[in-house]
Design a protein around this motif. Structure first.
Motif, PDB file in Angstrom:
ATOM      1  N   ILE A 281       0.849  -1.420   0.194  1.00 61.03           N
ATOM      2  CA  ILE A 281       0.024  -0.290  -0.022  1.00 61.03           C
ATOM      3  C   ILE A 281       0.914   1.111  -0.260  1.00 61.03           C
ATOM      4  O   ILE A 281       0.545   2.175  -0.448  1.00 61.03           O
ATOM      5  CB  ILE A 281      -1.216  -0.206   1.594  1.00 61.03           C
ATOM      6  CG1 ILE A 281      -1.852  -1.182   0.892  1.00 61.03           C
ATOM      7  CG2 ILE A 281      -1.606   1.402   2.146  1.00 61.03           C
ATOM      8  CD1 ILE A 281      -3.306  -1.221   1.938  1.00 61.03           C
ATOM      9  N   VAL A 282       1.419   1.306   0.852  1.00 61.56           N
ATOM     10  CA  VAL A 282       2.600   1.859   1.281  1.00 61.56           C
ATOM     11  C   VAL A 282       3.683   2.274  -0.338  1.00 61.56           C
ATOM     12  O   VAL A 282       3.714   3.748  -0.412  1.00 61.56           O
ATOM     13  CB  VAL A 282       2.745   2.675   1.720  1.00 61.56           C
ATOM     14  CG1 VAL A 282       4.753   3.773   2.333  1.00 61.56           C
ATOM     15  CG2 VAL A 282       2.810   2.201   3.346  1.00 61.56           C
ATOM     16  N   TRP A 283       3.833   1.775  -1.635  1.00 62.30           N
ATOM     17  CA  TRP A 283       5.021   1.790  -2.264  1.00 62.30           C
ATOM     18  C   TRP A 283       3.230   2.280  -3.487  1.00 62.30           C
ATOM     19  O   TRP A 283       4.329   3.091  -4.051  1.00 62.30           O
ATOM     20  CB  TRP A 283       5.496  -0.006  -2.486  1.00 62.30           C
ATOM     21  CG  TRP A 283       5.998  -0.116  -3.872  1.00 62.30           C
ATOM     22  CD1 TRP A 283       7.487   0.867  -4.137  1.00 62.30           C
ATOM     23  CD2 TRP A 283       5.627  -0.069  -5.036  1.00 62.30           C
ATOM     24  NE1 TRP A 283       7.484   0.419  -5.047  1.00 62.30           N
ATOM     25  CE2 TRP A 283       6.671  -0.121  -6.593  1.00 62.30           C
ATOM     26  CE3 TRP A 283       4.479  -0.333  -5.551  1.00 62.30           C
ATOM     27  CZ2 TRP A 283       5.605   0.107  -7.452  1.00 62.30           C
ATOM     28  CZ3 TRP A 283       4.197  -0.420  -6.977  1.00 62.30           C
ATOM     29  CH2 TRP A 283       4.714  -0.190  -7.928  1.00 62.30           C
ATOM     30  N   LEU A 284       2.414   1.633  -3.475  1.00 60.89           N
ATOM     31  CA  LEU A 284       2.042   2.569  -4.105  1.00 60.89           C
ATOM     32  C   LEU A 284       1.124   4.007  -4.294  1.00 60.89           C
ATOM     33  O   LEU A 284       1.177   4.931  -4.869  1.00 60.89           O
ATOM     34  CB  LEU A 284       0.187   1.601  -4.177  1.00 60.89           C
ATOM     35  CG  LEU A 284      -0.209   0.521  -4.583  1.00 60.89           C
ATOM     36  CD1 LEU A 284      -1.168   0.199  -4.898  1.00 60.89           C
ATOM     37  CD2 LEU A 284       0.175   0.107  -6.767  1.00 60.89           C
ATOM     38  N   LEU A 285       1.167   4.171  -2.840  1.00 57.61           N
ATOM     39  CA  LEU A 285       1.568   5.603  -3.127  1.00 57.61           C
ATOM     40  C   LEU A 285       2.776   6.347  -3.004  1.00 57.61           C
ATOM     41  O   LEU A 285       2.750   7.599  -3.725  1.00 57.61           O
ATOM     42  CB  LEU A 285       1.325   6.271  -0.776  1.00 57.61           C
ATOM     43  CG  LEU A 285       0.353   5.321  -0.168  1.00 57.61           C
ATOM     44  CD1 LEU A 285       0.117   5.955   0.704  1.00 57.61           C
ATOM     45  CD2 LEU A 285      -1.377   6.011  -0.987  1.00 57.61           C
TER      46      LEU A 285
END
Length: 248
Positions: free
Chosen positions: A226-230
């Motif tokens: 999730i944080v990578w997608l951000l």
């Protein structure tokens, strides 16, 4: 990143907790919501502050519009909203569709679907270049149940996550020219408190034999993607639904 805020719904426990802490480490100020467990939310804020980050916890139900408005008002006081993780969601006790009450169905759809749309609406109003914003990223929480259907247990939950998949693709195409990316992560069986809320606290471990990797995932294993997608590393990704299921 100095004043960039990530709003994380349901950020006090489980996947939301992991996302809040990991996003803070990535440099975001965190505005997290919780419904009832104030102690857990305070612990997340304390953990972030102990590492030098900034965070606030706001009580509220994403299915209630006034609570969503209050959440984003708190985020505005913290800085510039640049990210939203639509994590808040519910399940219910296992049941067939012919045994489900209208109240159960309304609760499921109001929190899991309407809540995500309301939060996304407020995020777009702040992020979109059409509204004077600087762009941003939204990640919705889907589920592998959207594909598997949840027969005999959670068809209503699966249907709510199918709606999230459609919403993700549609919103991504709608706001892509306005500097906003919209993606979703679809977890498989993850060992968090959500199973206990559905009356099956041991469900994740009991289903391990059905998972090719032979174990449930952890909240951190969902929080990382999730944080990578951000992040800017995912700058050309929008409208994607990323399965994180252990092969299920």
């Amino acid at each position: 990143m100095a004043d960039r805020v990530a709003v994380v719904t349901g950020g006090g426990r489980g996947i939301g907790r992991a996302v809040s802490i990991l996003a803070a480490r990535a440099g975001y100020r965190i505005c997290l919501s919780y419904v009832s467990d104030a102690a857990a939310a305070r612990q997340v804020v304390a953990a972030i502050e102990a590492e030098g980050g900034q965070a606030v916890a706001v009580q509220g139900d994403v299915g209630v519009e006034t609570d969503v408005l209050a959440l984003f008002a708190a985020a505005d006081r913290l800085g510039t909203v640049a990210a939203l993780v639509n994590n808040a969601g519910v399940v219910d006790v296992a049941a067939r569709v012919d045994a489900m009450s209208a109240e159960r169905l309304r609760r499921m759809m109001t929190i899991n679907v309407v809540g995500s749309l309301l939060c996304a609406r407020e995020a777009v109003r702040r992020m979109s270049t059409r509204h004077g914003g600087q762009g941003g990223s939204i990640v919705n929480l889907s589920s592998v149940a959207a594909k598997l259907g949840g027969a005999g247990q959670y068809v209503d939950y699966a249907a709510s996550k199918g709606a999230i998949d459609s919403f993700t693709v549609g919103l991504a195409r709608e706001v892509a020219p306005e500097g906003i990316r919209v993606n979703a992560v679809a977890p498989g069986i993850i060992d968090t408190e959500i199973h206990a809320s559905g009356g099956q606290p041991d469900r994740a471990r009991a289903l391990a034999p059905l998972i090719p990797m032979q174990r449930p995932g952890t909240a951190e294993e969902i929080g990382g993607p999730i944080v990578w997608l951000l992040s800017e590393e995912a700058a050309y990704m929008t409208g994607a639904i990323v399965d994180v299921t252990g092969g299920r």
